[in-house]
Each structure stands twice: as structure tokens, then as C-alpha cells.
Design an enzyme around this catalytic site. Structure first.
Site, PDB file in Angstrom:
ATOM      1  N   GLU A 267      44.761  49.560  37.373  1.00 51.70           N
ATOM      2  CA  GLU A 267      44.924  50.523  36.286  1.00 51.70           C
ATOM      3  C   GLU A 267      46.386  50.773  35.952  1.00 51.70           C
ATOM      4  OE1 GLU A 267      42.262  54.251  34.894  1.00 51.70           O
ATOM      5  OE2 GLU A 267      43.095  54.409  36.911  1.00 51.70           O
ATOM      6  N   HIS A 293      34.263  34.519  56.356  1.00 50.96           N
ATOM      7  CA  HIS A 293      33.061  33.705  56.237  1.00 50.96           C
ATOM      8  C   HIS A 293      32.546  33.667  54.799  1.00 50.96           C
ATOM      9  CE1 HIS A 293      32.874  33.537  60.626  1.00 50.96           C
ATOM     10  NE2 HIS A 293      33.240  34.819  60.576  1.00 50.96           N
ATOM     11  N   LYS A 409      36.226  55.536  26.551  1.00 50.95           N
ATOM     12  CA  LYS A 409      35.774  56.925  26.461  1.00 50.95           C
ATOM     13  C   LYS A 409      35.455  57.292  25.017  1.00 50.95           C
ATOM     14  CE  LYS A 409      38.330  58.639  30.509  1.00 50.95           C
ATOM     15  NZ  LYS A 409      39.375  59.572  30.967  1.00 50.95           N
TER      16      LYS A 409
END
Length: 416
Positions: A267, A293, A409
């Protein structure tokens, strides 16, 4: 203390000027209060506000079994990272720390399962209170637990910007609130009351946490931690070749720290720079030895587009538990680790992985934590915050805004 190796952060003599420019930019940011996080370890405000709250609510706090954090992103990730890292310390209280940070209906019900008001403190954390996830979750707990009734309002406290809409709401309903500096962004806020109050409630020594951050910051501004400048410059100068930065943490207690780092890095650094060019560095968080792994295969033989930072614990501080001196029929090939502590095995797995990547020409560096404690946790937080700011200066961006998030937003509001 933290021990640093910075094998890929060495810079040529020609880069001395660039390092100086970054340092001067950071020094200017601190002096101009471009971001308030620089001052947090040196300030007494969070300590005093939190101590005052504990004193005023002593009877309530002695009954607590649950702390419910209502907040998203920077309002929860830093706190979760530090509590997960430090939770094995003996001073940690037996309270359960729960998070409401997502509007996933299943997660909400799971987080609140068996929660009763009488032994719970709800802490809503938001700069303004108007973040849709936070406000929606807050409305839900207010209604579900009838928290606005006179006998229940002491079970709410808000941590928010001074004079924010949320703080005004608290004043109206005579609910406790703690104000923080508007100049402290959410993802840089864990050393403010956002982290200090909950961590103090949980029993941690928050003075040592702040001291660790303070002393690392002081050494940095005294030019005694120039490897931070060098690393930031290297990553930015080589971002076309190594756009992906991996944090490989060799302890499961650092899993949530990885998540905090991912938000901080992504961010802060994914922006349009002053030349209107899209820049950024992509963070990836891994946990060793689990991800040896899985993701390690991609790093070793996939595209060579990643740099890797290893974080590990010094095994001498953790001699137990140990691997038994036991031989299992047909499994004798694993006896080479018999008698060693699990910490030693994990440390050697980290070292073997690091040497493997180095042999493949993959840029690596490392941070070794000599022991888990509040002081070292504070230093680690400050290290990554300073590294992020240095990288932002080198990228010529505003490290502290997030306009791309605001676009989403706006669209969400339009959809409703």
C-alpha cells in the site's frame, strides 16, 4: 538485538550520493512531520493515554476474558502481528484477542462465538470511523450486544483521530475514546495507542516495545544503520529485474508479521511517482520451513525475479524441545537430526535454503532475532517502517497515501 546481513545491499561508490539524497529526504520528512510515525517511539502520549484508561476502568479490566478488535488493515494487522509474535511470553494475560476485520459473515459469527458482554471489551479502531467494514461491524456489535445501554457502554472504547466523526459520536454517547495524531497513517500506527492500549491490556511491556523502536530509529538517524538505506536503494535500482520481494520468516509466530509487512510494502510503494509513472515493489510473505515444500521451488527454478529476506530466531535461546534419539525402522535416513533442538533444525533449514538461493544467484539478506521479546519486536517494526520510507523516497512517491484504495471505496458507494 537484531543481527543483519545485507549481502545484496552493497552499493558502488557512485551510489554514495544517492544514499545521501535518500537520507536527507527521510530526515526532511521527519522534520516536516510528513508522517507522524517517526515521533511515536519518542512520545509518551500513547503510554499515558493507555495507563489513564486502565486506571479509570480498573474494575472492568480485572473481569476481562475477551478483547474484540473492530478494525481493518492497519487498525488490526500490526496488533495481530505483535501479539502473535509475543504470545509465548509468560507475562501475556490469558485474555482471548478476537478480530472483527472482515465482513465475511462466517468469520464474524466465528469471532464472536461464546462472547458475553460482561467479560468483554470491544475496541473499535478507525481514523475516522467511516470505513465501511469497520462501521458495519461496529453497528452489528452495538445492536447484537445492546452496547448503548447504560450498563454496557463501559465495554466500548474507540481509538481514532482527534476530533474525528467517531470521536464525536463517542462524546455524544459518553463512551471512552483515545485520540491519535491525524498524521499517523493506519499501516504505520501500531506504535501509537492503536497497538499500545491492547498490548498493555494483554500484559506486555510496551515501554520496552517503544524503546526497541526508539533505539533503532536513533541509530538510523545517526547513520549507524546505513544498510537500511543501501537495501532500499538496491531494491529500487533493481526493481525491473527483481520486482518481487519475499519475506521468508522461519518461525510460525511471524506469520502475522508477514501479513503486516505485505500491507505496509504494497500500500505504501505501489504508486504513480512524480513523473506519473506507475512504480512499485510486490511483497510476498512465506513461513519456513512450511513453504520450503511449496513456494521455494518457484524461487529456485522459476523466473529469477525475486529478492529474499530471511528472518530467523537464534537457536541458542530455545534449547527445548529436542528431537528424541530414536531410530525408526526404515526411516534411518532422518537420524542425522537426532538429539538436536527443534530450533536448531529450523535454523539449519533456514541456512540451507539461504545458501541454496545464494548459489543460484538470487539476492538474499537476513535478520536474526536473538530472542523473542518486546524490545526486539519494536526494533523489527521500526526497521520495516524506515525501510519502506527509504524505498518510497527512492521511488519518488508519496509513501503515505493510498489513492488507489479510495477509487474502490467510491465505486462501492455508487453500487449501493
Amino acid at each position: 538485538m537484531l543481527e543483519f546481513t545485507h549481502s545484496f545491499a552493497h552499493t558502488a561508490k557512485d551510489d554514495t550520493k544517492c544514499l545521501t539524497q535518500i537520507f536527507e529526504s527521510i530526515t526532511k520528512e521527519r522534520a516536516n512531520q510528513t508522517s507522524g510515525y517517526y515521533a511515536l517511539p519518542f512520545s509518551q502520549k500513547a503510554l499515558q493515554d493507555s495507563q489513564q484508561y486502565l486506571k479509570q476502568h480498573k474494575d472492568l479490566i480485572t473481569k476481562l476474558k475477551n478483547i474484540v478488535i473492530i478494525g481493518v488493515g492497519g487498525s488490526s494487522l500490526g496488533l495481530k502481528a505483535l501479539d502473535t509474535m509475543l504470545s509465548s511470553l509468560p507475562q501475556r494475560n490469558a485474555m482471548k484477542l478476537r478480530f472483527l476485520e472482515c465482513t465475511d459473515c462466517i468469520a464474524v459469527e466465528t469471532a464472536l462465538k461464546k462472547v458475553k458482554v460482561k467479560n468483554t471489551l470491544f475496541i473499535v479502531i478507525s481514523k475516522s470511523g467511516s470505513t465501511i467494514e469497520t462501521s458495519s461491524l461496529f453497528k452489528y456489535v452495538l445492536e447484537t450486544y445492546n452496547l448503548l445501554s447504560k450498563k454496557h457502554t463501559p465495554h466500548i472504547v474507540a481509538i481514532t483521530d482527534e476530533n474525528s466523526p467517531l470521536q464525536k459520536w463517542c462524546h455524544k454517547h459518553k463512551i471512552a475514546s483515545i485520540g491519535i495524531d491525524k498524521n499517523v497513517g493506519g499501516r504505520f500506527s501500531v506504535l501509537s495507542s492503536v497497538g499500545i492500549l491492547p498490548l498493555m491490556l494483554l500484559g506486555y511491556d510496551v515501554k520496552k516495545l517503544l524503546q526497541g523502536a526508539k533505539e533503532l530509529a536513533m541509530r538510523f538517524f545517526d547513520r549507524k544503520e546505513d544498510h537500511i538505506l543501501q537495501k532500499a536503494l538496491y531494491l529500487v535500482q533493481n526493481r525491473e529485474q527483481y520486482p518481487i520481494n519475499v519475506l521468508f520468516s522461519y518461525s510460525s509466530i511471524l506469520k502475522e508479521f508477514n501479513a503486516w509487512y505485505v500491507q505496509l510494502w504494497a500500500e505504501s510503494l505501489g504508486k504513480l511517482n512524480i513523473h506519473n509513472k506507475a512504480v512499485g515493489l510486490t511483497p510476498v510473505g512465506l513461513v519456513g520451513s512450511i513453504d520450503q515444500h511449496s513456494f521455494l521451488q518457484l524461487i529456485v527454478q522459476g523466473c529469477k525475479d525475486k529478492s529474499v529476506t530471511f528472518i530467523s530466531l537464534k537457536p541458542t535461546h530455545y534449547p527445548k524441545p529436542r528431537i528424541p534419539n530414536t531410530t525408526l525402522t526404515f526411516l534411518e535416513s532422518t537420524d542425522f537430526a537426532n538429539g538436536a533442538s527443534f530450533a536448531t533444525l529450523l535454523d539449519k533449514q533456514c541456512l540451507a535454503t539461504m545458501q541454496t538461493l545464494h548459489a543460484q544467484g538470487i539476492p538474499t539478506d537476513s535478520i536474526v532475532i536473538d530472542k523473542i521479546c518486546e524490545y526486539n519486536a519494536g526494533a523489527l517494526v521500526m526497521y520495516y517502517e524506515l525501510l519502506t520510507s527509504c524505498a518510497g523516497c527512492a521511488l519518488e512517491i508519496n509513501t503515505y497515501d493510498q489513492p488507489g484504495v479510495e477509487f474502490g471505496k467510491t465505486r462501492l458507494r455508487e453500487m449501493f
